[in-house]
Write a protein that holds these residues in place. Sequence first.
Motif, PDB file in Angstrom:
ATOM      1  N   GLY A 184       2.215  48.366   2.118  1.00 45.82           N
ATOM      2  CA  GLY A 184       1.022  48.289   2.642  1.00 45.82           C
ATOM      3  C   GLY A 184       0.936  47.854   4.403  1.00 45.82           C
ATOM      4  O   GLY A 184      -0.222  47.960   4.764  1.00 45.82           O
ATOM      5  N   PHE A 185       2.176  48.741   4.880  1.00 43.84           N
ATOM      6  CA  PHE A 185       2.022  48.575   6.389  1.00 43.84           C
ATOM      7  C   PHE A 185       1.612  49.894   6.772  1.00 43.84           C
ATOM      8  O   PHE A 185       1.877  50.872   6.251  1.00 43.84           O
ATOM      9  CB  PHE A 185       3.434  48.179   6.771  1.00 43.84           C
ATOM     10  N   THR A 186       1.201  49.841   8.069  1.00 41.94           N
ATOM     11  CA  THR A 186       0.737  51.123   8.897  1.00 41.94           C
ATOM     12  C   THR A 186       2.097  51.513   9.336  1.00 41.94           C
ATOM     13  O   THR A 186       3.097  50.715   9.933  1.00 41.94           O
ATOM     14  CB  THR A 186       0.062  50.845  10.072  1.00 41.94           C
ATOM     15  N   VAL A 187       2.573  52.665   9.224  1.00 44.07           N
ATOM     16  CA  VAL A 187       3.815  53.231   9.626  1.00 44.07           C
ATOM     17  C   VAL A 187       3.728  54.449  10.443  1.00 44.07           C
ATOM     18  O   VAL A 187       2.846  55.500  10.512  1.00 44.07           O
ATOM     19  CB  VAL A 187       4.516  53.647   8.337  1.00 44.07           C
ATOM     20  N   THR A 188       4.336  54.459  11.564  1.00 37.42           N
ATOM     21  CA  THR A 188       4.208  55.418  12.799  1.00 37.42           C
ATOM     22  C   THR A 188       5.581  56.284  13.010  1.00 37.42           C
ATOM     23  O   THR A 188       6.531  55.632  12.853  1.00 37.42           O
ATOM     24  CB  THR A 188       3.633  54.713  13.952  1.00 37.42           C
ATOM     25  N   GLY A 204       0.420  50.495  22.185  1.00 37.49           N
ATOM     26  CA  GLY A 204      -0.673  49.863  21.762  1.00 37.49           C
ATOM     27  C   GLY A 204      -0.362  48.492  21.338  1.00 37.49           C
ATOM     28  O   GLY A 204      -1.164  47.465  20.828  1.00 37.49           O
ATOM     29  N   ALA A 205       1.208  48.109  21.244  1.00 41.38           N
ATOM     30  CA  ALA A 205       1.697  46.958  20.792  1.00 41.38           C
ATOM     31  C   ALA A 205       1.682  45.741  21.664  1.00 41.38           C
ATOM     32  O   ALA A 205       1.847  46.243  22.768  1.00 41.38           O
ATOM     33  CB  ALA A 205       2.928  47.245  19.919  1.00 41.38           C
ATOM     34  N   GLY A 206       1.265  44.792  21.158  1.00 39.57           N
ATOM     35  CA  GLY A 206       1.371  43.492  22.257  1.00 39.57           C
ATOM     36  C   GLY A 206       2.525  42.658  21.865  1.00 39.57           C
ATOM     37  O   GLY A 206       2.827  41.858  22.517  1.00 39.57           O
ATOM     38  N   LEU A 207       3.162  43.023  20.870  1.00 43.32           N
ATOM     39  CA  LEU A 207       4.582  42.241  20.592  1.00 43.32           C
ATOM     40  C   LEU A 207       5.310  43.334  19.986  1.00 43.32           C
ATOM     41  O   LEU A 207       5.120  43.953  18.690  1.00 43.32           O
ATOM     42  CB  LEU A 207       4.192  41.274  19.430  1.00 43.32           C
ATOM     43  N   HIS A 234      -2.184  35.610  16.908  1.00 41.04           N
ATOM     44  CA  HIS A 234      -3.278  36.228  16.224  1.00 41.04           C
ATOM     45  C   HIS A 234      -4.016  37.055  17.455  1.00 41.04           C
ATOM     46  O   HIS A 234      -4.012  36.633  18.528  1.00 41.04           O
ATOM     47  CB  HIS A 234      -4.152  35.308  15.814  1.00 41.04           C
ATOM     48  N   GLY A 235      -4.374  38.254  17.018  1.00 39.91           N
ATOM     49  CA  GLY A 235      -5.272  39.072  17.848  1.00 39.91           C
ATOM     50  C   GLY A 235      -4.169  39.897  18.561  1.00 39.91           C
ATOM     51  O   GLY A 235      -4.804  40.760  19.356  1.00 39.91           O
ATOM     52  N   ARG A 236      -3.106  40.055  18.319  1.00 37.29           N
ATOM     53  CA  ARG A 236      -1.966  40.699  19.227  1.00 37.29           C
ATOM     54  C   ARG A 236      -1.255  41.760  18.244  1.00 37.29           C
ATOM     55  O   ARG A 236      -0.450  41.265  17.413  1.00 37.29           O
ATOM     56  CB  ARG A 236      -0.857  39.782  20.032  1.00 37.29           C
ATOM     57  N   PRO A 237      -1.382  43.133  18.093  1.00 38.59           N
ATOM     58  CA  PRO A 237      -0.941  43.788  17.226  1.00 38.59           C
ATOM     59  C   PRO A 237       0.604  44.062  17.466  1.00 38.59           C
ATOM     60  O   PRO A 237       1.137  43.739  18.760  1.00 38.59           O
ATOM     61  CB  PRO A 237      -1.502  45.321  17.650  1.00 38.59           C
ATOM     62  N   ALA A 238       1.309  43.989  16.436  1.00 36.54           N
ATOM     63  CA  ALA A 238       2.803  43.969  16.516  1.00 36.54           C
ATOM     64  C   ALA A 238       3.398  45.151  16.227  1.00 36.54           C
ATOM     65  O   ALA A 238       3.059  45.878  15.341  1.00 36.54           O
ATOM     66  CB  ALA A 238       3.446  42.709  15.565  1.00 36.54           C
ATOM     67  N   LYS A 291       0.864  35.882   8.526  1.00 34.55           N
ATOM     68  CA  LYS A 291       0.133  34.875   9.818  1.00 34.55           C
ATOM     69  C   LYS A 291      -1.031  35.681  10.462  1.00 34.55           C
ATOM     70  O   LYS A 291      -1.676  35.308  11.146  1.00 34.55           O
ATOM     71  CB  LYS A 291       1.290  34.905  10.685  1.00 34.55           C
ATOM     72  N   GLY A 292      -1.458  36.685   9.793  1.00 31.25           N
ATOM     73  CA  GLY A 292      -2.890  37.680   9.929  1.00 31.25           C
ATOM     74  C   GLY A 292      -2.482  38.642  11.163  1.00 31.25           C
ATOM     75  O   GLY A 292      -3.424  38.953  11.835  1.00 31.25           O
ATOM     76  N   VAL A 293      -1.389  38.896  11.324  1.00 33.43           N
ATOM     77  CA  VAL A 293      -1.139  39.810  12.616  1.00 33.43           C
ATOM     78  C   VAL A 293      -1.147  41.318  12.039  1.00 33.43           C
ATOM     79  O   VAL A 293      -0.492  41.569  11.139  1.00 33.43           O
ATOM     80  CB  VAL A 293       0.592  39.627  13.122  1.00 33.43           C
ATOM     81  N   GLN A 294      -1.703  42.004  12.617  1.00 33.99           N
ATOM     82  CA  GLN A 294      -1.872  43.674  12.355  1.00 33.99           C
ATOM     83  C   GLN A 294      -0.562  44.322  12.565  1.00 33.99           C
ATOM     84  O   GLN A 294      -0.075  44.154  13.990  1.00 33.99           O
ATOM     85  CB  GLN A 294      -2.599  44.198  13.198  1.00 33.99           C
ATOM     86  N   VAL A 295       0.431  44.641  11.654  1.00 27.85           N
ATOM     87  CA  VAL A 295       1.746  44.995  11.945  1.00 27.85           C
ATOM     88  C   VAL A 295       1.820  46.586  11.558  1.00 27.85           C
ATOM     89  O   VAL A 295       1.410  47.135  10.685  1.00 27.85           O
ATOM     90  CB  VAL A 295       2.801  44.448  10.805  1.00 27.85           C
TER      91      VAL A 295
END
Length: 561
Positions: free
Chosen positions: A230-234, A243-246, A186-190, A209-213
């Motif tokens: 519904g996912f952010t796509v780059t 920017g990703a922590g995982l 949690h709190g770690r963008p993936a 699990k509440g992770v920003q993906v």
Amino acid sequence: MEQFERARLDSYFARIAAAFAPTERPSAFLITHLLPERPSFARAVGTSTRLRAVLPKPKSVNAAARREIERATQCDTLSRELFEDPGTAVDYIESRASGEAVVLLDVGGYFAPTLDALCERFSGRVLGVVEDTENGHKRYAGAEKLPCPVVSVARSPLKDPEDFLVGQSVVFSTEALMRSRGDILHGRPALVIGFGKLGSSIARLLHAKGVQVTVHDIDPVRRTQALSQGFTVTRDRDTALHGAGLILCATGAVSLRGEDFSALRNGAYVATVTSSEDELDLAGLPDVYQRTPSGEHITRYQTTGHYFYLLNGGNAVNFLHGASVGPFSTSCRPRYSRASETSLTGTSDPVCMRSTPRTARPSPEPGSTTSTARRTSLMPITAQHVRDTVDTYLADHPGEEDALSTLCKVVEQAGDAVASRKEFRGHVTAGAALVRPDGRVLTIEHRALRKWLLPGGHIEADDESLRDAALRELAEETGISRDQVESADDMPLHVDVHMIPANDAKDEPEHLHFDFRYLFRTTADAVELQEEEVTNYSWQFADMLTTEPLRSRVMAAAVHP
């Protein structure tokens, strides 16, 4: 594994081997993940073929399983180099099966680089290859021309539930390693690199699990699929890496090259779903990075002003915890036997996208339990109708006898009153798992319980069967009528026993519900809620259901329209 579990696996694979026994028994080479349950599978392969060698994938070898296999079969060391040089590959096969007809059972495309040489120079005959993974499928499909049949089971519908559970095991193992260092998801963008079957499963589970993906994939179709879910796509992978922590790599190809690692943010975790040689170019990592252990199976890479963590040395992170996916991996193993049999036919289509056909439910014999259940479904709901339905259900799912023992006891004690909501030892209810063509299942938010559930409810006097009650409840709560619904089976998909809390307003004590869930299909989309009992609805992906085995069965049904 317990002794009785091993015996059950041996019995299962013995039946499979007997059902798909070839007319002529070829020799075989088996590449496999040597997990604790795999000796039973290897023995079955040895029954259908003359198993000349087992080559365990080097990063997934259970020592006890290897010792067990070595009692009966040669175990050799596997490496990419063994099958990259044509001379070395031919010499190896000659040393084990000179002059014989052989089938190559592959996991990861190991035989692909030298398959031409094996077919041309081997003194025997290569009957064909059976490939199990998407990564290996791509290696064979990339060949200009294949010299023998290659039967890929990587895209069999049977693998879809397995792929979801593999994704679940990847997320579990990743989180376990992070927590061993005091970190959490949690709190770690993936960033999920690759939105294939495993990548999409991982993305959905992280989101749950509440992770920003954020998702990156070079395929525009898969990017569109990720957007639609519904996912952010780059498309700018470098910015996403920063920017990703995982970072979870799930492409089956090289996801991160040596120069990419310097773009990672400080303290980022990197994990993969395959091997480091496939997903990561660690050899290209600048020499300025120092490698130091930072806990069990975690390596810290550090240079001046920058550091990141690599999980399990860059190899499949889920193998740290056995890569367990329960019985689904076992249920998929018969693909090998069926595909091996196919390769013996000498099919002219070199890349055969074949899967094991779904087994149809046999027609019941007159007077059988199944036949009785079908006949009583035309009568008002009685204790006998419930007994017959349970008997037929347990014939398909014998492992649930203990879970349903309380239901059987209450049926005997309460008789026909088991269908009445005033029977507080417990009473039967009926629910509907309604699936759309896109695989999503309808859930509703129950006003009183404040939970997301399948549509369903209590039995009424004019219900002719449990299935009929599920259809009625579906229409009442969602407005989706019977003529908009197709029934998948007369028997329930799942029977669940759960406790209902006391309701003082209705003078109802705590009691059990025995919920018979039926599978239905629809192309309808519009929903009209019964607002007295239902506050909201949602078409959810089947893997978001929280109850097993309901979730797995709905997922399997979604890929078998």
